[in-house]
Write a protein that holds these residues in place. Structure first.
Motif, PDB file in Angstrom:
ATOM      1  N   ASP A  15       0.801  -1.228   0.000  1.00  0.00           N
ATOM      2  CA  ASP A  15       0.000   0.000   0.000  1.00  0.00           C
ATOM      3  C   ASP A  15       0.834   1.278   0.000  1.00  0.00           C
ATOM      4  OD1 ASP A  15      -2.389  -1.526   0.282  1.00  0.00           O
ATOM      5  OD2 ASP A  15      -2.123  -1.555   2.471  1.00  0.00           O
ATOM      6  N   VAL A  16       2.141   1.183   0.219  1.00  0.00           N
ATOM      7  CA  VAL A  16       2.967   2.369   0.449  1.00  0.00           C
ATOM      8  C   VAL A  16       2.860   3.367  -0.692  1.00  0.00           C
ATOM      9  CG1 VAL A  16       5.333   3.220   0.733  1.00  0.00           C
ATOM     10  CG2 VAL A  16       4.537   1.250   2.053  1.00  0.00           C
ATOM     11  N   ALA A  17       2.961   2.939  -1.928  1.00  0.00           N
ATOM     12  CA  ALA A  17       2.901   3.870  -3.060  1.00  0.00           C
ATOM     13  C   ALA A  17       1.538   4.562  -3.118  1.00  0.00           C
ATOM     14  CB  ALA A  17       3.196   3.148  -4.372  1.00  0.00           C
ATOM     15  N   THR A  18       0.473   3.826  -2.869  1.00  0.00           N
ATOM     16  CA  THR A  18      -0.872   4.415  -2.882  1.00  0.00           C
ATOM     17  C   THR A  18      -1.030   5.406  -1.749  1.00  0.00           C
ATOM     18  OG1 THR A  18      -1.796   2.435  -3.901  1.00  0.00           O
ATOM     19  CG2 THR A  18      -3.342   3.901  -2.779  1.00  0.00           C
ATOM     20  N   VAL A  19      -0.587   5.041  -0.564  1.00  0.00           N
ATOM     21  CA  VAL A  19      -0.671   5.933   0.597  1.00  0.00           C
ATOM     22  C   VAL A  19       0.101   7.219   0.317  1.00  0.00           C
ATOM     23  CG1 VAL A  19       0.052   6.219   3.003  1.00  0.00           C
ATOM     24  CG2 VAL A  19      -1.125   4.125   2.298  1.00  0.00           C
ATOM     25  N   SER A  20       1.323   7.095  -0.170  1.00  0.00           N
ATOM     26  CA  SER A  20       2.135   8.271  -0.480  1.00  0.00           C
ATOM     27  C   SER A  20       1.467   9.140  -1.541  1.00  0.00           C
ATOM     28  CB  SER A  20       3.525   7.847  -0.953  1.00  0.00           C
ATOM     29  OG  SER A  20       4.216   7.178   0.077  1.00  0.00           O
ATOM     30  N   GLY A  21       0.885   8.519  -2.535  1.00  0.00           N
ATOM     31  CA  GLY A  21       0.192   9.256  -3.586  1.00  0.00           C
ATOM     32  C   GLY A  21      -1.021  10.010  -3.069  1.00  0.00           C
ATOM     33  N   ILE A  22      -1.771   9.386  -2.173  1.00  0.00           N
ATOM     34  CA  ILE A  22      -2.933  10.043  -1.581  1.00  0.00           C
ATOM     35  C   ILE A  22      -2.491  11.274  -0.794  1.00  0.00           C
ATOM     36  CG2 ILE A  22      -4.689   9.795   0.238  1.00  0.00           C
ATOM     37  CD1 ILE A  22      -5.097   6.899  -0.793  1.00  0.00           C
ATOM     38  N   VAL A  23      -1.418  11.137  -0.029  1.00  0.00           N
ATOM     39  CA  VAL A  23      -0.905  12.260   0.756  1.00  0.00           C
ATOM     40  C   VAL A  23      -0.462  13.394  -0.171  1.00  0.00           C
ATOM     41  CG1 VAL A  23       0.951  12.999   2.304  1.00  0.00           C
ATOM     42  CG2 VAL A  23      -0.293  10.872   2.760  1.00  0.00           C
ATOM     43  N   GLU A  24       0.273  13.068  -1.216  1.00  0.00           N
ATOM     44  CA  GLU A  24       0.742  14.092  -2.171  1.00  0.00           C
ATOM     45  C   GLU A  24      -0.444  14.813  -2.815  1.00  0.00           C
ATOM     46  OE1 GLU A  24       3.966  15.066  -3.044  1.00  0.00           O
ATOM     47  OE2 GLU A  24       4.608  13.832  -1.353  1.00  0.00           O
ATOM     48  N   GLU A  58     -10.952   1.017   2.908  1.00  0.00           N
ATOM     49  CA  GLU A  58     -11.177   0.503   1.563  1.00  0.00           C
ATOM     50  C   GLU A  58     -12.658   0.376   1.274  1.00  0.00           C
ATOM     51  OE1 GLU A  58      -7.675  -2.500   0.336  1.00  0.00           O
ATOM     52  OE2 GLU A  58      -9.059  -3.291   1.831  1.00  0.00           O
ATOM     53  N   ALA A  59     -12.973   0.552   0.018  1.00  0.00           N
ATOM     54  CA  ALA A  59     -14.308   0.266  -0.500  1.00  0.00           C
ATOM     55  C   ALA A  59     -14.101  -0.340  -1.877  1.00  0.00           C
ATOM     56  CB  ALA A  59     -15.155   1.528  -0.579  1.00  0.00           C
ATOM     57  N   ALA A  60     -14.696  -1.457  -2.107  1.00  0.00           N
ATOM     58  CA  ALA A  60     -14.564  -2.157  -3.388  1.00  0.00           C
ATOM     59  C   ALA A  60     -13.090  -2.333  -3.753  1.00  0.00           C
ATOM     60  CB  ALA A  60     -15.327  -1.418  -4.487  1.00  0.00           C
ATOM     61  N   ASP A  61     -12.288  -2.738  -2.778  1.00  0.00           N
ATOM     62  CA  ASP A  61     -10.858  -3.015  -2.958  1.00  0.00           C
ATOM     63  C   ASP A  61     -10.026  -1.813  -3.377  1.00  0.00           C
ATOM     64  OD1 ASP A  61     -11.125  -5.694  -2.186  1.00  0.00           O
ATOM     65  OD2 ASP A  61     -11.688  -6.284  -4.227  1.00  0.00           O
ATOM     66  N   ALA A  62     -10.536  -0.606  -3.171  1.00  0.00           N
ATOM     67  CA  ALA A  62      -9.775   0.610  -3.456  1.00  0.00           C
ATOM     68  C   ALA A  62      -9.544   1.356  -2.147  1.00  0.00           C
ATOM     69  CB  ALA A  62     -10.539   1.503  -4.432  1.00  0.00           C
ATOM     70  N   ILE A  63      -8.339   1.852  -1.956  1.00  0.00           N
ATOM     71  CA  ILE A  63      -8.038   2.646  -0.772  1.00  0.00           C
ATOM     72  C   ILE A  63      -8.641   4.027  -0.962  1.00  0.00           C
ATOM     73  CG2 ILE A  63      -6.212   3.711   0.598  1.00  0.00           C
ATOM     74  CD1 ILE A  63      -4.494   1.235  -0.029  1.00  0.00           C
ATOM     75  N   CYS A  64      -9.502   4.404  -0.031  1.00  0.00           N
ATOM     76  CA  CYS A  64     -10.253   5.657  -0.131  1.00  0.00           C
ATOM     77  C   CYS A  64      -9.860   6.668   0.936  1.00  0.00           C
ATOM     78  CB  CYS A  64     -11.745   5.368  -0.043  1.00  0.00           C
ATOM     79  SG  CYS A  64     -12.321   4.252  -1.327  1.00  0.00           S
ATOM     80  N   GLY A  65      -8.858   6.355   1.741  1.00  0.00           N
ATOM     81  CA  GLY A  65      -8.396   7.273   2.762  1.00  0.00           C
ATOM     82  C   GLY A  65      -7.422   6.574   3.689  1.00  0.00           C
ATOM     83  N   ILE A  66      -6.702   7.409   4.471  1.00  0.00           N
ATOM     84  CA  ILE A  66      -5.729   6.873   5.411  1.00  0.00           C
ATOM     85  C   ILE A  66      -5.814   7.628   6.726  1.00  0.00           C
ATOM     86  CG2 ILE A  66      -4.157   6.278   3.539  1.00  0.00           C
ATOM     87  CD1 ILE A  66      -2.321   8.579   4.758  1.00  0.00           C
ATOM     88  N   ILE A  81      -4.801  12.389   8.803  1.00  0.00           N
ATOM     89  CA  ILE A  81      -6.002  11.751   8.275  1.00  0.00           C
ATOM     90  C   ILE A  81      -6.293  12.427   6.949  1.00  0.00           C
ATOM     91  CG2 ILE A  81      -7.503  13.286   9.606  1.00  0.00           C
ATOM     92  CD1 ILE A  81      -9.529  10.928   9.724  1.00  0.00           C
ATOM     93  N   VAL A  82      -6.491  11.637   5.933  1.00  0.00           N
ATOM     94  CA  VAL A  82      -6.691  12.228   4.612  1.00  0.00           C
ATOM     95  C   VAL A  82      -7.572  11.324   3.746  1.00  0.00           C
ATOM     96  CG1 VAL A  82      -4.580  11.276   3.607  1.00  0.00           C
ATOM     97  CG2 VAL A  82      -5.484  13.402   2.724  1.00  0.00           C
ATOM     98  N   VAL A  83      -8.468  11.976   3.056  1.00  0.00           N
ATOM     99  CA  VAL A  83      -9.310  11.328   2.061  1.00  0.00           C
ATOM    100  C   VAL A  83      -9.074  12.088   0.758  1.00  0.00           C
ATOM    101  CG1 VAL A  83     -11.689  10.841   1.348  1.00  0.00           C
ATOM    102  CG2 VAL A  83     -11.034  10.613   3.756  1.00  0.00           C
ATOM    103  N   PRO A  84      -8.692  11.394  -0.305  1.00  0.00           N
ATOM    104  CA  PRO A  84      -8.430  12.111  -1.555  1.00  0.00           C
ATOM    105  C   PRO A  84      -9.692  12.786  -2.083  1.00  0.00           C
ATOM    106  CG  PRO A  84      -8.283   9.734  -1.895  1.00  0.00           C
ATOM    107  CD  PRO A  84      -8.503   9.953  -0.428  1.00  0.00           C
ATOM    108  N   PRO A  85      -9.513  13.875  -2.815  1.00  0.00           N
ATOM    109  CA  PRO A  85     -10.673  14.660  -3.283  1.00  0.00           C
ATOM    110  C   PRO A  85     -11.769  13.837  -3.957  1.00  0.00           C
ATOM    111  CG  PRO A  85      -8.651  15.829  -3.764  1.00  0.00           C
ATOM    112  CD  PRO A  85      -8.241  14.469  -3.232  1.00  0.00           C
ATOM    113  N   GLU A  86     -11.392  12.853  -4.750  1.00  0.00           N
ATOM    114  CA  GLU A  86     -12.424  12.079  -5.469  1.00  0.00           C
ATOM    115  C   GLU A  86     -13.275  11.213  -4.548  1.00  0.00           C
ATOM    116  OE1 GLU A  86      -8.705   9.441  -5.828  1.00  0.00           O
ATOM    117  OE2 GLU A  86      -9.138  11.592  -5.826  1.00  0.00           O
ATOM    118  N   HIS A  87     -12.847  11.026  -3.308  1.00  0.00           N
ATOM    119  CA  HIS A  87     -13.616  10.220  -2.360  1.00  0.00           C
ATOM    120  C   HIS A  87     -14.239  11.046  -1.233  1.00  0.00           C
ATOM    121  CE1 HIS A  87     -12.495   6.517  -4.290  1.00  0.00           C
ATOM    122  NE2 HIS A  87     -11.213   6.768  -4.135  1.00  0.00           N
TER     123      HIS A  87
END
Length: 152
Positions: A15-24, A58-66, A81-87
């Motif tokens: 999950d590290v790359a996804t988590v880092s991407g969400i934060v960025e 997660e929802a439907a196997d997609a990470i939607c926040g951390i 705590i962060v939820v990307p804009p699309e979620h």
């Protein structure tokens, strides 16, 4: 969103790359406002994940926040705590806040703390709406911070 479709779990190495991407993605827009990258953008999420402090929703196997939770002597620190804009607007942030509070209680804490940047006024309003109270302001690590807590 059906409650059963959501799950909160510890982040893992995959999950590290996804988590880092969400934060960025989530914190990038604040750079212009505060004049430098917000603190969460400077964290090493591979280390955070290895240390067991990062949780994902997660929802439907997609990470939607951390959420990043750090133990302290007398409280649990809600470090990020962060939820990307699309979620956003779908209840993921609320669910992560509830998880953080439940995790604090599970670990024996009666208080959860956090801080945000002085210029992130929308975050301050959001936390206040969820029962957090401001406990002070100060400068730490080169950032103007607003400190908040919630007694559980």
């Amino acid at each position: 969103m059906i409650e059963a479709e959501l799950s909160v779990r510890p982040a893992n190495v995959a999950d590290v790359a996804t988590v880092s991407g969400i934060v960025e993605q989530a914190y990038g827009p604040y750079i212009a406002r505060i004049g430098k990258p917000p603190g969460p953008m400077l964290d090493d999420y591979a280390v955070r994940v290895r240390d067991g402090t990062v949780w994902v929703i997660e929802a439907a196997d997609a990470i939607c926040g951390i959420v990043v939770l750090l133990p302290a002597a007398d409280s649990l620190l809600l470090d990020n705590i962060v939820v990307p804009p699309e979620h956003q607007g779908r209840g993921f942030g609320k669910r992560l806040l509830a998880f953080a509070e439940a995790e604090a209680l599970r670990r024996g804490y009666r208080e959860i703390r956090l801080y945000t940047h002085r210029e992130m006024t929308e975050n301050q309003r959001l936390y206040a709406a969820f029962g957090y109270e401001e406990t002070g302001r100060g400068r730490d690590a080169g950032y103007d911070r607003v400190y908040m807590r919630k007694r559980l």
